[in-house]
Enzyme design. Sequence first.
Site, PDB file in Angstrom:
ATOM      1  N   TRP A 190     128.807  35.869  17.012  1.00  0.00           N
ATOM      2  CA  TRP A 190     127.631  35.138  16.529  1.00  0.00           C
ATOM      3  C   TRP A 190     128.102  34.155  15.470  1.00  0.00           C
ATOM      4  O   TRP A 190     128.927  34.490  14.605  1.00  0.00           O
ATOM      5  CB  TRP A 190     126.600  36.079  15.913  1.00  0.00           C
ATOM      6  N   GLU A 231     126.026  35.915  21.062  1.00  0.00           N
ATOM      7  CA  GLU A 231     124.688  36.172  20.526  1.00  0.00           C
ATOM      8  C   GLU A 231     124.053  34.895  20.004  1.00  0.00           C
ATOM      9  O   GLU A 231     124.613  34.214  19.141  1.00  0.00           O
ATOM     10  CB  GLU A 231     124.785  37.203  19.394  1.00  0.00           C
ATOM     11  N   LYS A 233     120.597  32.641  18.405  1.00  0.00           N
ATOM     12  CA  LYS A 233     119.622  32.806  17.324  1.00  0.00           C
ATOM     13  C   LYS A 233     118.690  31.614  17.301  1.00  0.00           C
ATOM     14  O   LYS A 233     119.074  30.506  17.670  1.00  0.00           O
ATOM     15  CB  LYS A 233     120.335  32.940  15.976  1.00  0.00           C
ATOM     16  N   ASP A 264     119.265  39.791  20.130  1.00  0.00           N
ATOM     17  CA  ASP A 264     118.863  40.393  18.861  1.00  0.00           C
ATOM     18  C   ASP A 264     117.347  40.288  18.779  1.00  0.00           C
ATOM     19  O   ASP A 264     116.783  39.196  18.902  1.00  0.00           O
ATOM     20  CB  ASP A 264     119.533  39.659  17.697  1.00  0.00           C
ATOM     21  N   HIS A 267     115.770  37.516  16.638  1.00  0.00           N
ATOM     22  CA  HIS A 267     116.268  36.149  16.769  1.00  0.00           C
ATOM     23  C   HIS A 267     115.425  35.249  17.653  1.00  0.00           C
ATOM     24  O   HIS A 267     115.923  34.275  18.205  1.00  0.00           O
ATOM     25  CB  HIS A 267     117.712  36.175  17.297  1.00  0.00           C
ATOM     26  N   HIS A 291     120.883  44.034  20.012  1.00  0.00           N
ATOM     27  CA  HIS A 291     120.861  44.292  18.581  1.00  0.00           C
ATOM     28  C   HIS A 291     119.411  44.556  18.196  1.00  0.00           C
ATOM     29  O   HIS A 291     118.567  43.656  18.294  1.00  0.00           O
ATOM     30  CB  HIS A 291     121.421  43.102  17.804  1.00  0.00           C
ATOM     31  N   ASP A 299     113.298  36.203  10.992  1.00  0.00           N
ATOM     32  CA  ASP A 299     114.416  37.126  11.202  1.00  0.00           C
ATOM     33  C   ASP A 299     114.795  37.795   9.892  1.00  0.00           C
ATOM     34  O   ASP A 299     115.821  37.512   9.292  1.00  0.00           O
ATOM     35  CB  ASP A 299     115.611  36.363  11.789  1.00  0.00           C
ATOM     36  N   ASP A 301     115.252  41.090   9.285  1.00  0.00           N
ATOM     37  CA  ASP A 301     116.108  42.275   9.395  1.00  0.00           C
ATOM     38  C   ASP A 301     115.559  43.481   8.647  1.00  0.00           C
ATOM     39  O   ASP A 301     116.269  44.149   7.904  1.00  0.00           O
ATOM     40  CB  ASP A 301     117.531  41.947   8.936  1.00  0.00           C
ATOM     41  N   ASP A 331     120.791  46.513  14.010  1.00  0.00           N
ATOM     42  CA  ASP A 331     121.218  45.334  13.261  1.00  0.00           C
ATOM     43  C   ASP A 331     120.141  44.945  12.259  1.00  0.00           C
ATOM     44  O   ASP A 331     119.252  44.151  12.554  1.00  0.00           O
ATOM     45  CB  ASP A 331     121.531  44.165  14.201  1.00  0.00           C
TER      46      ASP A 331
END
Length: 424
Positions: A190, A231, A233, A264, A267, A291, A299, A301, A331
């Site tokens: 990524w 990956e 985003k 992800d 993302h 993820h 995003d 997390d 993640d």
Amino acid sequence: MQPITTQQIEAGYALAKERYAALGVDTEAAMTALAAIPIALHAWQGDDVRGFESADAQLTGGGIQATGNYPGRARTADELRADLDQALRLIPGKHRVNLQAIQGDFGGKVERNNMRPEHFSRWMDWAKERGLGLDFNPSYFSHPKADDGFTLTSRDEGNRQFWIEHGIASRKIGEAFGKALGTPCVTNIWIPDGSKDIPVDRKSPRELLARSLDAILAEKLDSRYNLDAVEGKLFGLGLESYTAGSHEFYLGYAVTRKILLCYDTGHFHPTEVVSDKLSAALTFLDQMLLHISRGVRWDSDHVVILSDELQAIAQELVRGKYLNRVHISLDFFDASMNRVAAWVIGARSMLKALLLALLEPFESLRTFENAGDYTARLAMLEELKTLPFGTVWDYYCLKQSAPVGAQWLDEVKQYEKTVLAQRG
């Protein structure tokens, strides 16, 4: 917290087993299937993605930010391994650990394009002793050569070559993990490259990215040891207007290069759901990497919880028979709470979602659907929501020698008092 007795758990499970059996669901088979699914714990939750390249390492650049200042962050690789040990004891099943390149035992300054398997030998010894697999990620952030927002898309050939060499070195580390541990390492690329404001040339960075990735992947590695993934985003902090490595770019790249695509769950646009994308991508890809994160408006997390979307993802994995084709990793990085608890909450939530999916009478539901009996399909899906799933989960934890219910929190609090609080 008042513990529930083994006798109570077994009595509750006996009743739940009968309820599910009446629908044609074998709870024992569901638990056996769940025990075979490894979840990769992302090591960067434990150190706030700072790594151990220097004593004063800071998370800067690359559209990444861990928020909060809860005490107890792992300051060394040894502390991180200890924290992971504690978390893994509280999560039922046998799992994996996912590392960033910045989390090695470096013993001094090591440039990222010179990282070697020996810098992760202690991680390999630790994982082998515990029977764990390791996954890996080159770290294209928090570095002076990434401060301008460009790594593999840099117009500076020397800078771009540095990051290409980092990617090549990372694949060799992943290969070493696979050889040492007897299970393939998923090495996931990524990059943050993009633009804060509207660019006039979207084409050139993507052409450079394709060339850079081709250079990194030029050497064919044995898939018994290393599996490559890319990956995408939507955007990153300070890179809101343009991301070179978008999902469309990487979908095309993964399909044409026959490597893994990573989705992800944080993302995408807030109204997009990954659960709907899995069967679309897996129609053309042999394998994928997931993820699992939780975005709140962006995003961000956040720690994974048992949400509707997490359940929908698990349902797609089970209903589509994709479990042997999709690698699951957590993640997120939340520095506002106990970091060990964050791992445990996230992993147990993912496992609960998978168990719920494995306890579905899928063939019956599909029969209703194929017959056009959408009334029966909806009625059954609603009835499933009140079945005694929790007692099956408790029994699974008991059989896996993991804490039942919230009992694990007592152990985390004790670990915080005796270990984490001493870190200052």
